[in-house]
Scaffold this motif. Structure first.
Motif, PDB file in Angstrom:
ATOM      1  N   ASP A 219       0.813  -1.220   0.000  1.00 43.40           N
ATOM      2  CA  ASP A 219       0.000   0.000   0.000  1.00 43.40           C
ATOM      3  C   ASP A 219       0.845   1.267   0.000  1.00 43.40           C
ATOM      4  OD1 ASP A 219       0.926   0.276   2.625  1.00 43.40           O
ATOM      5  OD2 ASP A 219      -1.028  -0.103   3.556  1.00 43.40           O
ATOM      6  N   GLY A 220       2.175   1.104   0.032  1.00 39.87           N
ATOM      7  CA  GLY A 220       3.063   2.257   0.006  1.00 39.87           C
ATOM      8  C   GLY A 220       3.170   2.991   1.326  1.00 39.87           C
ATOM      9  N   GLU A 221       2.430   2.535   2.317  1.00 44.67           N
ATOM     10  CA  GLU A 221       2.423   3.200   3.621  1.00 44.67           C
ATOM     11  C   GLU A 221       2.955   2.294   4.726  1.00 44.67           C
ATOM     12  OE1 GLU A 221      -1.572   4.493   4.204  1.00 44.67           O
ATOM     13  OE2 GLU A 221      -1.512   5.950   2.563  1.00 44.67           O
ATOM     14  N   GLY A 222       3.608   1.216   4.332  1.00 42.58           N
ATOM     15  CA  GLY A 222       4.165   0.273   5.301  1.00 42.58           C
ATOM     16  C   GLY A 222       3.378  -1.005   5.434  1.00 42.58           C
ATOM     17  N   GLY A 223       2.239  -1.080   4.753  1.00 45.41           N
ATOM     18  CA  GLY A 223       1.422  -2.285   4.815  1.00 45.41           C
ATOM     19  C   GLY A 223       1.587  -3.135   3.574  1.00 45.41           C
ATOM     20  N   VAL A 224       1.571  -4.449   3.746  1.00 41.97           N
ATOM     21  CA  VAL A 224       1.633  -5.392   2.634  1.00 41.97           C
ATOM     22  C   VAL A 224       0.496  -6.390   2.792  1.00 41.97           C
ATOM     23  CG1 VAL A 224       2.932  -7.307   1.618  1.00 41.97           C
ATOM     24  CG2 VAL A 224       4.099  -5.173   2.169  1.00 41.97           C
ATOM     25  N   ASN A 225      -0.298  -6.543   1.745  1.00 35.60           N
ATOM     26  CA  ASN A 225      -1.430  -7.464   1.743  1.00 35.60           C
ATOM     27  C   ASN A 225      -1.060  -8.731   0.982  1.00 35.60           C
ATOM     28  OD1 ASN A 225      -4.087  -8.455   2.031  1.00 35.60           O
ATOM     29  ND2 ASN A 225      -4.682  -7.579   0.065  1.00 35.60           N
ATOM     30  N   TYR A 226      -1.219  -9.881   1.620  1.00 32.66           N
ATOM     31  CA  TYR A 226      -0.958 -11.161   0.967  1.00 32.66           C
ATOM     32  C   TYR A 226      -2.161 -11.529   0.108  1.00 32.66           C
ATOM     33  CZ  TYR A 226      -0.413 -16.221   0.437  1.00 32.66           C
ATOM     34  OH  TYR A 226      -0.322 -17.495  -0.075  1.00 32.66           O
ATOM     35  N   LEU A 227      -1.923 -11.878  -1.163  1.00 32.78           N
ATOM     36  CA  LEU A 227      -3.003 -12.163  -2.098  1.00 32.78           C
ATOM     37  C   LEU A 227      -3.210 -13.644  -2.352  1.00 32.78           C
ATOM     38  CD1 LEU A 227      -2.313  -9.369  -4.745  1.00 32.78           C
ATOM     39  CD2 LEU A 227      -3.842  -9.286  -2.763  1.00 32.78           C
ATOM     40  N   GLY A 228      -2.159 -14.435  -2.287  1.00 39.04           N
ATOM     41  CA  GLY A 228      -2.330 -15.854  -2.501  1.00 39.04           C
ATOM     42  C   GLY A 228      -1.102 -16.528  -3.058  1.00 39.04           C
ATOM     43  N   LEU A 229      -1.191 -17.851  -3.189  1.00 42.09           N
ATOM     44  CA  LEU A 229      -0.112 -18.657  -3.750  1.00 42.09           C
ATOM     45  C   LEU A 229      -0.188 -18.687  -5.264  1.00 42.09           C
ATOM     46  CD1 LEU A 229      -0.206 -21.771  -1.375  1.00 42.09           C
ATOM     47  CD2 LEU A 229       1.655 -20.103  -1.525  1.00 42.09           C
ATOM     48  N   SER A 230       0.966 -18.862  -5.879  1.00 41.49           N
ATOM     49  CA  SER A 230       1.067 -19.053  -7.324  1.00 41.49           C
ATOM     50  C   SER A 230       1.825 -20.342  -7.568  1.00 41.49           C
ATOM     51  CB  SER A 230       1.818 -17.875  -7.964  1.00 41.49           C
ATOM     52  OG  SER A 230       2.142 -18.147  -9.311  1.00 41.49           O
ATOM     53  N   LEU A 231       1.147 -21.322  -8.159  1.00 43.70           N
ATOM     54  CA  LEU A 231       1.786 -22.590  -8.522  1.00 43.70           C
ATOM     55  C   LEU A 231       2.030 -22.569 -10.022  1.00 43.70           C
ATOM     56  CD1 LEU A 231       0.750 -23.250  -5.680  1.00 43.70           C
ATOM     57  CD2 LEU A 231       0.132 -25.522  -6.494  1.00 43.70           C
ATOM     58  N   PHE A 232       3.292 -22.385 -10.390  1.00 41.83           N
ATOM     59  CA  PHE A 232       3.600 -22.157 -11.799  1.00 41.83           C
ATOM     60  C   PHE A 232       4.654 -23.137 -12.298  1.00 41.83           C
ATOM     61  CE2 PHE A 232       6.371 -19.384  -9.338  1.00 41.83           C
ATOM     62  CZ  PHE A 232       7.615 -19.522  -9.940  1.00 41.83           C
ATOM     63  N   HIS A 233       4.830 -23.123 -13.625  1.00 45.71           N
ATOM     64  CA  HIS A 233       5.785 -23.996 -14.285  1.00 45.71           C
ATOM     65  C   HIS A 233       6.763 -23.145 -15.087  1.00 45.71           C
ATOM     66  CE1 HIS A 233       3.153 -27.360 -13.282  1.00 45.71           C
ATOM     67  NE2 HIS A 233       2.149 -26.644 -13.769  1.00 45.71           N
ATOM     68  N   LYS A 250      -4.414 -25.041  -3.317  1.00 41.53           N
ATOM     69  CA  LYS A 250      -2.990 -24.772  -3.537  1.00 41.53           C
ATOM     70  C   LYS A 250      -2.180 -25.032  -2.266  1.00 41.53           C
ATOM     71  CE  LYS A 250      -3.970 -20.700  -5.369  1.00 41.53           C
ATOM     72  NZ  LYS A 250      -3.820 -19.357  -5.987  1.00 41.53           N
ATOM     73  N   LEU A 251      -2.716 -24.636  -1.130  1.00 41.96           N
ATOM     74  CA  LEU A 251      -2.034 -24.902   0.134  1.00 41.96           C
ATOM     75  C   LEU A 251      -1.884 -26.402   0.371  1.00 41.96           C
ATOM     76  CD1 LEU A 251      -3.196 -22.577   3.066  1.00 41.96           C
ATOM     77  CD2 LEU A 251      -0.857 -23.130   2.371  1.00 41.96           C
ATOM     78  N   GLU A 252      -2.919 -27.165   0.055  1.00 43.06           N
ATOM     79  CA  GLU A 252      -2.846 -28.606   0.235  1.00 43.06           C
ATOM     80  C   GLU A 252      -1.748 -29.206  -0.633  1.00 43.06           C
ATOM     81  OE1 GLU A 252      -3.185 -32.705  -0.100  1.00 43.06           O
ATOM     82  OE2 GLU A 252      -3.691 -31.413  -1.805  1.00 43.06           O
ATOM     83  N   MET A 253      -1.612 -28.717  -1.870  1.00 44.99           N
ATOM     84  CA  MET A 253      -0.574 -29.225  -2.769  1.00 44.99           C
ATOM     85  C   MET A 253       0.819 -28.944  -2.229  1.00 44.99           C
ATOM     86  SD  MET A 253      -1.980 -28.452  -6.614  1.00 44.99           S
ATOM     87  CE  MET A 253      -3.305 -27.283  -6.373  1.00 44.99           C
ATOM     88  N   ILE A 254       1.046 -27.715  -1.776  1.00 49.72           N
ATOM     89  CA  ILE A 254       2.372 -27.349  -1.270  1.00 49.72           C
ATOM     90  C   ILE A 254       2.662 -28.031   0.066  1.00 49.72           C
ATOM     91  CG2 ILE A 254       3.779 -25.415  -0.426  1.00 49.72           C
ATOM     92  CD1 ILE A 254       3.626 -25.585  -3.426  1.00 49.72           C
ATOM     93  N   SER A 255       1.608 -28.237   0.877  1.00 48.20           N
ATOM     94  CA  SER A 255       1.820 -28.847   2.193  1.00 48.20           C
ATOM     95  C   SER A 255       2.250 -30.306   2.091  1.00 48.20           C
ATOM     96  CB  SER A 255       0.550 -28.735   3.040  1.00 48.20           C
ATOM     97  OG  SER A 255      -0.491 -29.525   2.500  1.00 48.20           O
ATOM     98  N   ARG A 256       2.208 -30.899   0.899  1.00 50.44           N
ATOM     99  CA  ARG A 256       2.757 -32.246   0.723  1.00 50.44           C
ATOM    100  C   ARG A 256       4.280 -32.237   0.876  1.00 50.44           C
ATOM    101  NH1 ARG A 256      -0.567 -33.616  -4.863  1.00 50.44           N
ATOM    102  NH2 ARG A 256      -2.630 -32.975  -4.077  1.00 50.44           N
ATOM    103  N   TYR A 257       4.858 -31.049   0.736  1.00 49.60           N
ATOM    104  CA  TYR A 257       6.323 -30.909   0.796  1.00 49.60           C
ATOM    105  C   TYR A 257       6.790 -30.111   2.015  1.00 49.60           C
ATOM    106  CZ  TYR A 257       5.546 -31.967  -4.163  1.00 49.60           C
ATOM    107  OH  TYR A 257       5.135 -32.532  -5.345  1.00 49.60           O
ATOM    108  N   ILE A 258       6.055 -29.027   2.312  1.00 53.07           N
ATOM    109  CA  ILE A 258       6.456 -28.088   3.360  1.00 53.07           C
ATOM    110  C   ILE A 258       5.256 -27.823   4.257  1.00 53.07           C
ATOM    111  CG2 ILE A 258       7.271 -25.719   3.825  1.00 53.07           C
ATOM    112  CD1 ILE A 258       9.400 -27.437   2.574  1.00 53.07           C
ATOM    113  N   SER A 259       5.487 -27.684   5.563  1.00 55.28           N
ATOM    114  CA  SER A 259       4.372 -27.483   6.483  1.00 55.28           C
ATOM    115  C   SER A 259       3.711 -26.120   6.258  1.00 55.28           C
ATOM    116  CB  SER A 259       4.854 -27.568   7.936  1.00 55.28           C
ATOM    117  OG  SER A 259       5.575 -26.404   8.292  1.00 55.28           O
TER     118      SER A 259
END
Length: 362
Positions: A219-233, A250-259
């Protein structure tokens, strides 16, 4: 007042060139021509999208989204509508885009000093710094800046296989994988990059299992908003496509590798560190490229066993990314679809396959 949206995929190359009068390579111009309609996916109905060819954009958008968008304009129409734009939202800001908009009468652009600040924040040295901040347990690899070939040769002796990157470059360009020794071509390339950009960035090579990323907005004022995961190739370090799915999937897919807990800690740390860094300096979208890699028991990157580790900062993309596009398209297409960029018949097309492909792609 409307927002003017612009897809300028040549941005990374323009940022490296740092010129107001810049001509993008043919591939960049072709990509902008063929996919210039993309911002209409997230633009409001009253907004405008600048494209090279209005009719091409209308047809391509309709083919993808199965609806119409009426506010495509080209640069010849821009000057007559310039007073209507309160904000310009490009793929990324650089001197070349700023200069083009000013010539067309658009005043809602950052100053040269602001663009210089964005360019500095886009330097890969900030990815080096962020990786150190995210290295909670000493297992996330290492990267550093070097300004001589001698330092690169020393890194090869220490690590055998390394990755060398130009501080500013586009996806798939400005990256060299070096195994065992420098050849003359690689040596000259490093010397040329150092001469133009003052250093190179060195990373120890890691054995990638999966690419993914996190998408944010400052937001340019010190805040950062998380929008989501990107699973790309990727192929040869260049982007090829994304999975479209819900955040839970997407979280379920990544959680197969990392908590999930590990991912959440990394996400929160990124918001804190980059929120402070971007305050009063950058407002807009950005993404962090990451990797799942194979590790060994002593924490070094290795194929020694089945342990998976998180590389939490391969790149910082201080601009909109295809991950942002995928998040927006996920709102319109069935989960498990895939988004791919295809080049055929001298044209780029963005295709979405509707079949459920999650299991085969993860």
């Amino acid at each position: 007042m409307a927002v003017l949206h612009i897809f300028n995929p040549e941005h990374d190359i323009a940022l490296a060139a740092n010129l107001s009068n810049f001509t993008a390579p043919h591939a960049g111009r072709q990509l902008r021509h063929d996919l210039g309609y993309l911002p209409a996916v997230w633009a409001a109905p009253e907004d405008y999208v600048l494209v090279d060819d209005v009719e091409v954009a209308k047809k391509a958008f309709s083919r993808l989204m199965h609806r119409q968008y009426s506010h495509f304009i080209d640069k010849h129409q821009l000057s007559t509508l310039s007073a209507q734009f309160s904000t310009v939202s490009p793929w990324g800001w650089d001197l070349a885009l700023r200069s083009l908009l000013l010539r067309c009468g658009v005043c809602a652009v950052p100053s040269e000093e602001d663009v210089a600040g964005i360019r500095d924040l886009s330097h890969r040295k900030h990815a080096v710094d962020l990786l150190r901040e995210l290295d909670f347990d000493g297992t996330t690899g290492c990267s550093w800046c070097a300004d001589t070939v001698v330092e690169v040769q020393q890194a090869i002796r220490n690590h055998s296989r390394i990755v060398v990157k130009a501080p500013w470059s586009s996806s798939g360009r400005g990256i060299r994988f070096i195994d065992g020794a420098l050849d003359e071509y690689q040596k000259r390339w490093i010397e040329n990059v150092v001469a133009r950009q003052r250093c190179v960035v060195i990373e120890n090579y890691c054995h990638k299992v999966k690419d993914f990323g996190m998408e944010f907005e400052s937001d340019g004022e010190g805040g950062v908003n998380y929008l989501g995961l990107s699973l790309f190739h990727t192929q040869n370090a260049a982007y090829t496509g994304n999975i479209l799915a819900t955040e839970e999937e997407k979280l379920e897919m990544i959680s197969r590798y990392i908590s999930v807990d590990r991912l959440n800690v990394v996400k929160e740390k990124i918001c804190t560190v980059l929120g402070a860094l971007y305050k009063d300096r950058y407002k807009g979208p950005f993404g962090i490229d990451m990797m799942i890699v194979r590790g060994s028991e002593n924490g070094q990157w290795s194929m020694a066993n089945g342990q998976f580790l998180l590389h939490p900062c391969v790149e910082i993309n201080l601009r909109r990314t295809m991950g942002h596009v995928a998040i927006e398209l996920s709102k319109h297409f069935p989960s498990g679809s895939t988004m791919n960029i295809v080049f055929s018949d001298n044209r780029y097309r963005l295709n979405v396959a509707h079949s459920s492909l999650i299991k085969s792609l993860t």
